[in-house]
Design a protein around this motif. Structure first.
Motif, PDB file in Angstrom:
ATOM      1  N   SER A 218       6.918   7.628   5.430  1.00  0.00           N
ATOM      2  CA  SER A 218       5.691   6.881   5.714  1.00  0.00           C
ATOM      3  C   SER A 218       5.920   5.382   5.837  1.00  0.00           C
ATOM      4  CB  SER A 218       4.634   7.175   4.653  1.00  0.00           C
ATOM      5  OG  SER A 218       5.016   6.654   3.390  1.00  0.00           O
ATOM      6  N   PHE A 219       7.079   4.885   5.432  1.00  0.00           N
ATOM      7  CA  PHE A 219       7.365   3.465   5.642  1.00  0.00           C
ATOM      8  C   PHE A 219       7.365   3.127   7.128  1.00  0.00           C
ATOM      9  CE2 PHE A 219       8.921   3.720   1.267  1.00  0.00           C
ATOM     10  CZ  PHE A 219       8.460   2.527   0.749  1.00  0.00           C
ATOM     11  N   TRP A 220       7.603   4.120   7.975  1.00  0.00           N
ATOM     12  CA  TRP A 220       7.615   3.906   9.426  1.00  0.00           C
ATOM     13  C   TRP A 220       6.388   4.522  10.097  1.00  0.00           C
ATOM     14  CZ3 TRP A 220      11.659   5.165   6.282  1.00  0.00           C
ATOM     15  CH2 TRP A 220      12.618   4.153   6.129  1.00  0.00           C
ATOM     16  N   GLY A 221       5.463   5.041   9.304  1.00  0.00           N
ATOM     17  CA  GLY A 221       4.223   5.577   9.852  1.00  0.00           C
ATOM     18  C   GLY A 221       4.023   7.041   9.521  1.00  0.00           C
ATOM     19  N   TRP A 222       2.765   7.437   9.527  1.00  0.00           N
ATOM     20  CA  TRP A 222       2.394   8.836   9.249  1.00  0.00           C
ATOM     21  C   TRP A 222       1.326   9.218  10.265  1.00  0.00           C
ATOM     22  CZ3 TRP A 222       0.887  10.695   3.620  1.00  0.00           C
ATOM     23  CH2 TRP A 222       0.873  12.095   3.593  1.00  0.00           C
ATOM     24  N   PRO A 223       1.729   9.527  11.485  1.00  0.00           N
ATOM     25  CA  PRO A 223       0.757   9.706  12.574  1.00  0.00           C
ATOM     26  C   PRO A 223      -0.238  10.829  12.347  1.00  0.00           C
ATOM     27  CG  PRO A 223       2.952  10.412  13.258  1.00  0.00           C
ATOM     28  CD  PRO A 223       3.114   9.710  11.947  1.00  0.00           C
ATOM     29  N   GLU A 224       0.162  11.879  11.631  1.00  0.00           N
ATOM     30  CA  GLU A 224      -0.732  13.033  11.458  1.00  0.00           C
ATOM     31  C   GLU A 224      -2.020  12.678  10.713  1.00  0.00           C
ATOM     32  OE1 GLU A 224       3.292  14.574  12.314  1.00  0.00           O
ATOM     33  OE2 GLU A 224       2.516  13.113  10.856  1.00  0.00           O
ATOM     34  N   ILE A 225      -1.982  11.656   9.867  1.00  0.00           N
ATOM     35  CA  ILE A 225      -3.202  11.259   9.163  1.00  0.00           C
ATOM     36  C   ILE A 225      -3.550   9.791   9.447  1.00  0.00           C
ATOM     37  CG2 ILE A 225      -2.954  12.993   7.369  1.00  0.00           C
ATOM     38  CD1 ILE A 225      -1.979  10.844   5.479  1.00  0.00           C
ATOM     39  N   ASN A 226      -3.048   9.292  10.579  1.00  0.00           N
ATOM     40  CA  ASN A 226      -3.483   7.994  11.099  1.00  0.00           C
ATOM     41  C   ASN A 226      -3.089   6.819  10.203  1.00  0.00           C
ATOM     42  OD1 ASN A 226      -4.929   7.080  13.515  1.00  0.00           O
ATOM     43  ND2 ASN A 226      -6.360   6.143  12.082  1.00  0.00           N
ATOM     44  N   ILE A 227      -1.962   6.926   9.510  1.00  0.00           N
ATOM     45  CA  ILE A 227      -1.494   5.837   8.649  1.00  0.00           C
ATOM     46  C   ILE A 227      -0.405   5.049   9.372  1.00  0.00           C
ATOM     47  CG2 ILE A 227      -0.220   5.309   6.534  1.00  0.00           C
ATOM     48  CD1 ILE A 227      -1.837   7.357   5.094  1.00  0.00           C
ATOM     49  N   GLU A 228      -0.611   3.749   9.470  1.00  0.00           N
ATOM     50  CA  GLU A 228       0.316   2.872  10.180  1.00  0.00           C
ATOM     51  C   GLU A 228       1.578   2.609   9.356  1.00  0.00           C
ATOM     52  OE1 GLU A 228      -2.001  -0.102  13.027  1.00  0.00           O
ATOM     53  OE2 GLU A 228      -2.661  -0.309  10.943  1.00  0.00           O
ATOM     54  N   PRO A 229       2.623   2.077   9.992  1.00  0.00           N
ATOM     55  CA  PRO A 229       3.840   1.718   9.255  1.00  0.00           C
ATOM     56  C   PRO A 229       3.538   0.740   8.120  1.00  0.00           C
ATOM     57  CG  PRO A 229       4.241   1.652  11.617  1.00  0.00           C
ATOM     58  CD  PRO A 229       2.769   1.850  11.440  1.00  0.00           C
ATOM     59  N   TRP A 230       4.357   0.784   7.088  1.00  0.00           N
ATOM     60  CA  TRP A 230       4.134   0.009   5.874  1.00  0.00           C
ATOM     61  C   TRP A 230       4.043  -1.485   6.154  1.00  0.00           C
ATOM     62  CZ3 TRP A 230       2.039  -0.151   1.490  1.00  0.00           C
ATOM     63  CH2 TRP A 230       2.448  -1.010   0.475  1.00  0.00           C
ATOM     64  N   GLU A 231       4.858  -2.010   7.046  1.00  0.00           N
ATOM     65  CA  GLU A 231       4.840  -3.446   7.314  1.00  0.00           C
ATOM     66  C   GLU A 231       3.478  -3.892   7.821  1.00  0.00           C
ATOM     67  OE1 GLU A 231       7.764  -6.849   9.202  1.00  0.00           O
ATOM     68  OE2 GLU A 231       7.954  -4.793   9.909  1.00  0.00           O
ATOM     69  N   VAL A 232       2.843  -3.061   8.623  1.00  0.00           N
ATOM     70  CA  VAL A 232       1.515  -3.374   9.150  1.00  0.00           C
ATOM     71  C   VAL A 232       0.446  -3.088   8.109  1.00  0.00           C
ATOM     72  CG1 VAL A 232      -0.176  -2.799  10.942  1.00  0.00           C
ATOM     73  CG2 VAL A 232       2.265  -2.873  11.512  1.00  0.00           C
ATOM     74  N   LEU A 233       0.522  -1.908   7.496  1.00  0.00           N
ATOM     75  CA  LEU A 233      -0.512  -1.487   6.553  1.00  0.00           C
ATOM     76  C   LEU A 233      -0.563  -2.362   5.315  1.00  0.00           C
ATOM     77  CD1 LEU A 233      -2.702   0.488   5.721  1.00  0.00           C
ATOM     78  CD2 LEU A 233      -0.923   2.050   4.917  1.00  0.00           C
ATOM     79  N   SER A 234       0.584  -2.744   4.784  1.00  0.00           N
ATOM     80  CA  SER A 234       0.600  -3.564   3.559  1.00  0.00           C
ATOM     81  C   SER A 234      -0.104  -4.897   3.790  1.00  0.00           C
ATOM     82  CB  SER A 234       2.039  -3.790   3.082  1.00  0.00           C
ATOM     83  OG  SER A 234       2.807  -4.478   4.061  1.00  0.00           O
ATOM     84  N   LYS A 235       0.037  -5.451   4.987  1.00  0.00           N
ATOM     85  CA  LYS A 235      -0.667  -6.704   5.301  1.00  0.00           C
ATOM     86  C   LYS A 235      -2.169  -6.462   5.375  1.00  0.00           C
ATOM     87  CE  LYS A 235       3.262  -8.653   7.825  1.00  0.00           C
ATOM     88  NZ  LYS A 235       3.780  -9.048   9.167  1.00  0.00           N
ATOM     89  N   GLY A 236      -2.567  -5.315   5.941  1.00  0.00           N
ATOM     90  CA  GLY A 236      -3.982  -4.984   6.005  1.00  0.00           C
ATOM     91  C   GLY A 236      -4.587  -4.804   4.627  1.00  0.00           C
ATOM     92  N   ILE A 237      -3.846  -4.142   3.731  1.00  0.00           N
ATOM     93  CA  ILE A 237      -4.337  -3.956   2.358  1.00  0.00           C
ATOM     94  C   ILE A 237      -4.432  -5.305   1.646  1.00  0.00           C
ATOM     95  CG2 ILE A 237      -3.835  -2.930   0.115  1.00  0.00           C
ATOM     96  CD1 ILE A 237      -2.549  -0.580   1.573  1.00  0.00           C
ATOM     97  N   ALA A 238      -3.441  -6.171   1.863  1.00  0.00           N
ATOM     98  CA  ALA A 238      -3.467  -7.499   1.246  1.00  0.00           C
ATOM     99  C   ALA A 238      -4.699  -8.280   1.696  1.00  0.00           C
ATOM    100  CB  ALA A 238      -2.188  -8.268   1.586  1.00  0.00           C
TER     101      ALA A 238
END
Length: 499
Positions: A218-238
């Motif tokens: 999932s650090f590079w993405g989890w397309p089946e449940i629409n989760i973006e790569p960690w580098e992008v998602l962690s910034k969104g959560i921040a």
């Protein structure tokens, strides 16, 4: 009079001719530059900058760029380029050998590899992992060969292999030849004490297993449940954590997930508020199939930092949700875990999270929330320390450096020279990314390493010596006992008082 008129006209004509020739030259150069790049396309629809290999030297010194080449092969499968990496003259860092120190959790990889410290890793030990492995991966001179053994749930294997390919793009020429077996399951399978310990990589371990831990897909993405790569998602959560201060957040414990995969998650549902009892928990069952039909409109993790406390509880085994939960600055209530991943053994109770009993969960959660709402500064500090650990120590630079070091240490233990297995297929970034479509393509595009960094990986600390290792374990145990004592006192008094 005629002479005085003709001179300016002649000078003007020469100027016009010069400007026309200059414009024509610029047009030809621009056309040739565009034509030379048309064959070196990135992933279709990718908005990343496309750079000509000739412009590598003008790129920023911290990153040398090189694009994918999707013009090879056909739409269903792209061929790996013959010359995948740029010239070796770019491989030596211009910044010398200086590098930062690795986060402390890197030192646990010595423990993971300790089972083979004395014997080394033989070919037999690697092949002993085959019955449990989903795939076998070989790196030879920077090229990757994969032999698949059995089907994997969703696209875990593809995104794990993709992560290794991105490591090779980041540090070309630095990852040694090696051969490994990889199990993409949620639970460890190799018990301690076996003869010729199978050498098997996986995402998690426990106290009775012998596993070589590796960052999950999932650090590079989890397309089946629409989760973006960690580098992008962690910034969104921040960014999501900034929408409310800690004091403005709901003063309850929050959890949202699939409760059907683990009995403890079903137990957690019983902690939800009811007309008869309020355990200070707000718990929501999440139906991923319904979410998919509705376009994942209720699954944005960056919007789920609205409570002062967030609960982590394991799934089928270990769960990738730990990093998503801890990335919020809420105080994490961590239900006593059975499994650990590559970074989680360095998390300390009362510093990064608050421990929750797994056998008496609801009263334990109620106490933790009551304690936090009574000791607000301390609770907020624990939440921010946990969030800082995840956002800083677990940023992708460190994830790649962890991969680099664990593969290098593993390769040094190999007692034989790896070769490409018969029937293995060469895999490269092009063969995965070029034919990709939809959200999978988006994940691959966002997580692709654009080029190699002009610096060395972080510097590893030595292994724990026996004294410091026991001190670390004792510190964690003492923190757990402190919480147990506070919880017991709270149960006896029946209320929370400031101490």
């Amino acid at each position: 009079m005629e002479a005085t008129i003709r001179r300016p006209l002649a000078k003007t004509s020469l100027t016009v001719i010069f400007l026309l020739l200059l414009a024509l030259g610029l047009f030809i150069v621009t056309r040739d530059y565009i034509d030379s790049n048309s064959a070196n396309m990135m992933i279709a629809g990718n908005s990343r900058q496309i750079m000509n290999p000739q412009s590598i030297e003008s790129a920023p010194k911290t990153l040398k760029y090189y694009p994918l080449n999707c013009s090879l092969g056909n739409l269903s499968r792209s061929t790996c380029p013959a010359n995948y990496y740029p010239s070796t003259k770019f491989l030596q860092p211009e910044n010398g050998n200086k590098s930062s120190s690795c986060p402390d959790y890197f030192r646990w990889m010595y423990e993971d590899l300790s089972a083979w410290r004395e014997t080394g890793i033989t070919k037999e030990m690697v092949m002993n992992g085959r019955p449990m492995a989903h795939f076998r991966l070989v790196i030879l001179r920077g090229r990757v060969y994969v032999e698949k053994y059995r089907e994997v749930f969703q696209s875990r294997d593809i995104f794990t292999i993709w992560g290794i390919l991105q490591l090779l793009r980041r540090y070309p020429g630095k990852v040694p030849d090696l051969e490994l077996m990889f199990d993409c399951s949620d639970r460890p399978s190799i018990r301690k004490g076996l003869n010729n310990n199978p050498a098997l990589f996986r995402y998690c371990g426990d106290s009775s297993s012998v596993e070589i831990l590796f960052p999950d897909w999932s650090f590079w993405g989890w397309p089946e449940i629409n989760i973006e790569p960690w580098e992008v998602l962690s910034k969104g959560i921040a960014e999501g954590t900034k929408r409310r201060s800690w004091m403005q957040k709901e003063p309850y414990a929050y959890w949202k997930g699939n409760p059907t995969v683990n009995p403890r998650r079903k137990d957690l549902l019983r902690c939800n508020v009811s007309p008869k009892q309020d355990w200070n928990a707000r718990v929501y069952a999440h139906d991923w199939k319904r979410e998919e039909r509705q376009g994942f409109k209720n699954s944005d993790l960056s919007t789920q930092c609205t409570h002062r406390y967030k609960v982590y509880v394991e799934g089928v085994g270990w769960s990738v949700s730990e990093k998503y939960i801890m990335a919020c600055d809420s105080m994490t209530l961590l239900v006593n875990p059975h499994y650990y991943e590559f970074f989680s053994r360095s998390l300390m109770p009362l510093q990064h999270y608050w421990p929750i009993k797994d056998y008496d969960m609801c009263p334990s959660i109620k106490f933790a929330v009551d304690w936090g709402n009574t000791h607000q500064q301390e609770a907020e500090a624990i939440g921010k320390a946990g969030s800082s650990f995840i956002q800083q120590d677990l940023k992708m630079d460190n994830v790649y450096d962890y991969m680099f070091h664990v593969l290098n240490l593993y390769a040094k233990l190999l007692k034989y020279k790896p070769t490409a297995p018969e029937g293995a297929v060469e895999i490269c970034s092009e063969s995965i990314a070029c034919p990709a479509e939809g959200f999978k393509k988006k994940c691959l595009s966002e997580s692709m390493v654009e080029g190699f960094v002009d610096s060395n990986p972080c510097t590893m600390a030595p292994p724990y010596d026996p004294v410091s290792f026991q001190s670390l374990l004792r510190k964690k145990d003492e923190s757990m006992k402190k919480v147990e004592a506070l919880e017991k006192e709270y149960g006896e008094r029946g209320h929370m008082g400031k101490n």
